[in-house]
Write a protein that holds these residues in place. Sequence first.
Motif, PDB file in Angstrom:
ATOM      1  N   MET A   1      69.148  23.939  21.976  1.00  0.00           N
ATOM      2  CA  MET A   1      69.547  23.268  23.205  1.00  0.00           C
ATOM      3  C   MET A   1      69.352  21.757  23.033  1.00  0.00           C
ATOM      4  O   MET A   1      68.297  21.314  22.589  1.00  0.00           O
ATOM      5  N   ARG A   2      70.367  20.997  23.373  1.00  0.00           N
ATOM      6  CA  ARG A   2      70.293  19.537  23.226  1.00  0.00           C
ATOM      7  C   ARG A   2      69.351  18.942  24.276  1.00  0.00           C
ATOM      8  O   ARG A   2      69.372  19.342  25.440  1.00  0.00           O
ATOM      9  N   THR A   3      68.580  17.949  23.867  1.00  0.00           N
ATOM     10  CA  THR A   3      67.808  17.203  24.853  1.00  0.00           C
ATOM     11  C   THR A   3      68.740  16.274  25.629  1.00  0.00           C
ATOM     12  O   THR A   3      69.801  15.875  25.143  1.00  0.00           O
ATOM     13  N   PHE A   4      68.330  15.957  26.838  1.00  0.00           N
ATOM     14  CA  PHE A   4      69.088  15.032  27.661  1.00  0.00           C
ATOM     15  C   PHE A   4      68.141  14.291  28.587  1.00  0.00           C
ATOM     16  O   PHE A   4      66.994  14.697  28.792  1.00  0.00           O
ATOM     17  N   GLY A   5      68.621  13.178  29.104  1.00  0.00           N
ATOM     18  CA  GLY A   5      67.824  12.367  30.014  1.00  0.00           C
ATOM     19  C   GLY A   5      68.736  11.534  30.876  1.00  0.00           C
ATOM     20  O   GLY A   5      69.956  11.522  30.696  1.00  0.00           O
ATOM     21  N   ALA A   6      68.150  10.824  31.828  1.00  0.00           N
ATOM     22  CA  ALA A   6      68.971  10.079  32.785  1.00  0.00           C
ATOM     23  C   ALA A   6      68.314   8.755  33.144  1.00  0.00           C
ATOM     24  O   ALA A   6      67.088   8.631  33.164  1.00  0.00           O
ATOM     25  N   GLU A   7      69.167   7.787  33.412  1.00  0.00           N
ATOM     26  CA  GLU A   7      68.761   6.492  33.960  1.00  0.00           C
ATOM     27  C   GLU A   7      69.326   6.389  35.372  1.00  0.00           C
ATOM     28  O   GLU A   7      70.501   6.696  35.595  1.00  0.00           O
ATOM     29  N   GLU A   8      68.495   5.961  36.305  1.00  0.00           N
ATOM     30  CA  GLU A   8      68.936   5.757  37.686  1.00  0.00           C
ATOM     31  C   GLU A   8      68.679   4.309  38.094  1.00  0.00           C
ATOM     32  O   GLU A   8      67.560   3.805  37.933  1.00  0.00           O
ATOM     33  N   GLU A   9      69.700   3.658  38.614  1.00  0.00           N
ATOM     34  CA  GLU A   9      69.555   2.321  39.175  1.00  0.00           C
ATOM     35  C   GLU A   9      69.377   2.466  40.680  1.00  0.00           C
ATOM     36  O   GLU A   9      70.164   3.150  41.345  1.00  0.00           O
ATOM     37  N   LEU A  10      68.339   1.834  41.211  1.00  0.00           N
ATOM     38  CA  LEU A  10      67.977   1.962  42.620  1.00  0.00           C
ATOM     39  C   LEU A  10      67.999   0.598  43.303  1.00  0.00           C
ATOM     40  O   LEU A  10      67.610  -0.405  42.695  1.00  0.00           O
ATOM     41  N   LEU A  11      68.413   0.572  44.567  1.00  0.00           N
ATOM     42  CA  LEU A  11      68.343  -0.656  45.355  1.00  0.00           C
ATOM     43  C   LEU A  11      66.942  -0.826  45.926  1.00  0.00           C
ATOM     44  O   LEU A  11      66.247   0.152  46.232  1.00  0.00           O
ATOM     45  N   ILE A  12      66.534  -2.077  46.098  1.00  0.00           N
ATOM     46  CA  ILE A  12      65.261  -2.406  46.734  1.00  0.00           C
ATOM     47  C   ILE A  12      65.592  -2.985  48.110  1.00  0.00           C
ATOM     48  O   ILE A  12      66.336  -3.965  48.219  1.00  0.00           O
TER      49      ILE A  12
ATOM     50  N   HIS B   1      54.888  -4.560  48.071  1.00  0.00           N
ATOM     51  CA  HIS B   1      55.447  -5.856  48.459  1.00  0.00           C
ATOM     52  C   HIS B   1      56.333  -5.762  49.706  1.00  0.00           C
ATOM     53  O   HIS B   1      57.148  -6.645  49.961  1.00  0.00           O
ATOM     54  N   GLY B   2      56.162  -4.700  50.489  1.00  0.00           N
ATOM     55  CA  GLY B   2      56.870  -4.583  51.760  1.00  0.00           C
ATOM     56  C   GLY B   2      58.258  -4.002  51.680  1.00  0.00           C
ATOM     57  O   GLY B   2      59.014  -4.092  52.659  1.00  0.00           O
ATOM     58  N   GLY B   3      58.633  -3.417  50.556  1.00  0.00           N
ATOM     59  CA  GLY B   3      59.973  -2.860  50.408  1.00  0.00           C
ATOM     60  C   GLY B   3      59.946  -1.366  50.173  1.00  0.00           C
ATOM     61  O   GLY B   3      58.893  -0.723  50.172  1.00  0.00           O
ATOM     62  N   ARG B   4      61.109  -0.798  49.976  1.00  0.00           N
ATOM     63  CA  ARG B   4      61.299   0.595  49.582  1.00  0.00           C
ATOM     64  C   ARG B   4      62.456   0.642  48.591  1.00  0.00           C
ATOM     65  O   ARG B   4      63.167  -0.350  48.426  1.00  0.00           O
ATOM     66  N   VAL B   5      62.656   1.777  47.958  1.00  0.00           N
ATOM     67  CA  VAL B   5      63.829   1.948  47.105  1.00  0.00           C
ATOM     68  C   VAL B   5      64.767   2.963  47.742  1.00  0.00           C
ATOM     69  O   VAL B   5      64.326   3.892  48.431  1.00  0.00           O
ATOM     70  N   ALA B   6      66.040   2.761  47.504  1.00  0.00           N
ATOM     71  CA  ALA B   6      67.073   3.644  48.048  1.00  0.00           C
ATOM     72  C   ALA B   6      68.094   3.939  46.959  1.00  0.00           C
ATOM     73  O   ALA B   6      68.584   3.024  46.294  1.00  0.00           O
ATOM     74  N   ALA B   7      68.423   5.212  46.792  1.00  0.00           N
ATOM     75  CA  ALA B   7      69.413   5.621  45.794  1.00  0.00           C
ATOM     76  C   ALA B   7      70.809   5.511  46.417  1.00  0.00           C
ATOM     77  O   ALA B   7      71.435   6.496  46.773  1.00  0.00           O
ATOM     78  N   LEU B   8      71.259   4.271  46.541  1.00  0.00           N
ATOM     79  CA  LEU B   8      72.588   3.964  47.069  1.00  0.00           C
ATOM     80  C   LEU B   8      73.369   3.244  45.969  1.00  0.00           C
ATOM     81  O   LEU B   8      72.855   2.323  45.347  1.00  0.00           O
TER      82      LEU B   8
ATOM     83  N   ALA C   1      71.995  -0.298  59.224  1.00  0.00           N
ATOM     84  CA  ALA C   1      70.541  -0.207  59.055  1.00  0.00           C
ATOM     85  C   ALA C   1      70.099   1.247  59.082  1.00  0.00           C
ATOM     86  O   ALA C   1      69.201   1.656  58.330  1.00  0.00           O
ATOM     87  N   GLY C   2      70.737   2.051  59.925  1.00  0.00           N
ATOM     88  CA  GLY C   2      70.430   3.469  59.983  1.00  0.00           C
ATOM     89  C   GLY C   2      70.805   4.188  58.708  1.00  0.00           C
ATOM     90  O   GLY C   2      70.121   5.126  58.278  1.00  0.00           O
ATOM     91  N   VAL C   3      71.888   3.749  58.077  1.00  0.00           N
ATOM     92  CA  VAL C   3      72.297   4.332  56.794  1.00  0.00           C
ATOM     93  C   VAL C   3      71.201   4.126  55.757  1.00  0.00           C
ATOM     94  O   VAL C   3      70.812   5.053  55.040  1.00  0.00           O
ATOM     95  N   VAL C   4      70.697   2.915  55.665  1.00  0.00           N
ATOM     96  CA  VAL C   4      69.686   2.604  54.658  1.00  0.00           C
ATOM     97  C   VAL C   4      68.375   3.327  54.968  1.00  0.00           C
ATOM     98  O   VAL C   4      67.723   3.862  54.069  1.00  0.00           O
ATOM     99  N   GLU C   5      67.998   3.338  56.235  1.00  0.00           N
ATOM    100  CA  GLU C   5      66.755   4.025  56.612  1.00  0.00           C
ATOM    101  C   GLU C   5      66.797   5.495  56.211  1.00  0.00           C
ATOM    102  O   GLU C   5      65.847   6.027  55.634  1.00  0.00           O
ATOM    103  N   ARG C   6      67.913   6.142  56.508  1.00  0.00           N
ATOM    104  CA  ARG C   6      68.044   7.556  56.154  1.00  0.00           C
ATOM    105  C   ARG C   6      68.124   7.723  54.631  1.00  0.00           C
ATOM    106  O   ARG C   6      67.569   8.679  54.073  1.00  0.00           O
ATOM    107  N   ALA C   7      68.774   6.789  53.951  1.00  0.00           N
ATOM    108  CA  ALA C   7      68.888   6.872  52.497  1.00  0.00           C
ATOM    109  C   ALA C   7      67.516   6.811  51.836  1.00  0.00           C
ATOM    110  O   ALA C   7      67.267   7.516  50.842  1.00  0.00           O
ATOM    111  N   VAL C   8      66.629   5.975  52.353  1.00  0.00           N
ATOM    112  CA  VAL C   8      65.273   5.902  51.802  1.00  0.00           C
ATOM    113  C   VAL C   8      64.592   7.260  51.932  1.00  0.00           C
ATOM    114  O   VAL C   8      63.940   7.752  50.989  1.00  0.00           O
TER     115      VAL C   8
END
Length: 387
Positions: A1-12, A94-101, A362-369
Amino acid sequence: MRTFGAEEELLIVDPESGRLLALADLMLPGLLPPGKDVTGVGPSQRPVHAEADFSYELKLEQIETQTRPCLDYTELLRQLRKGRGLADGAARVHGGRVAALATSPQGAATHLTPKQRYQTMQERFGLTVRNQLTCGLHVHTYVESPEEGVAVMDRIRDKLAVLIALSANSPYWNGAETGFESYRTQAWNRWPGSGPTMIFGSLPVYRRVVTRLVESGVLMDEGMIYFDARLARLHPTVEVRVADVCLRAEDAALISVLVRALVESAAREWNDGVDPAPVPTLLLRMAAWQASNCGLRGQLLDFGTFTPAPAADVVRALVDFVAPVLEEQGELELAREGVERILAEGTGSQLQRAPFREGGLAGVVERAVEVTMQGAVTGEPDAAFRG
């Protein structure tokens, strides 16, 4: 079985207003080993935690997480969640969050990561760099050799548009409804080295094409080879780059499983002497545009005939195509159930629209977090790395 992995870019993001925050240069030092020299800004090299790497991206409003090589869906999902949790912990300091958008719903000025290469890119590519803020999911799958890698790319190119539709997670762009399910695909393809490729036929041809593109002077270097699928420069992998970052970590792990099955199926075709499907690159662009526009809401171009077909049928056909490999690896039921779940619940793009109706962007981002962090291991990175 081949190994695999992933990179995810996230917004702050700011968790209350949903606006972007330029915090990557503050977050990364906390994700590095104690005592590591963080003078200057550049990619992280090796955090203490054995299951996640992190790096800067073009803009300080985003951060990239990277898993280690995995053997199965469960392990990959665990590492994706771990990376999200650690990145979020660093942002919260630092007062932020990340969102997978995959694109930012809120419009805002962005800040270039202060690296000389990025500064040169901005001078060279102007508005394309100033506007660039997209987040993708990049899946790496092990290949035995560069020759096998090129053969794989030649044989998966006609099926990659389906992954765009399945991962679609960018309906909003800088405060506007775009009319697209994956607007990231449109924004990303402004780069001259991006998009689907020809059938190369051999490693020497692939290398020659890459060399000619760099020698043209349009691209700065080989790092700007942004093909939908390419040979990774630093790893023995094929890197598939078409997918939006997925709102749900489960979707990202599922798409990664499908990519690995595509790679294995293509390698077997090559070994069996099966030629790549001779689909013109222009048709691949049409398929990608359609997937970007409609996602799973309407019709896609069938990857066998390149004529319109219901999106659900095309996605199921992709699973059927790689079913022999998935079954051997014990992942067929998982893949079928995962695809049906996305078809029933919607892609990230579809999930963003309900909170928009209720609470605006703003609601979109809040729910995305909230969705980004479902199942994630939370906690400040200092405690996780050094405790």
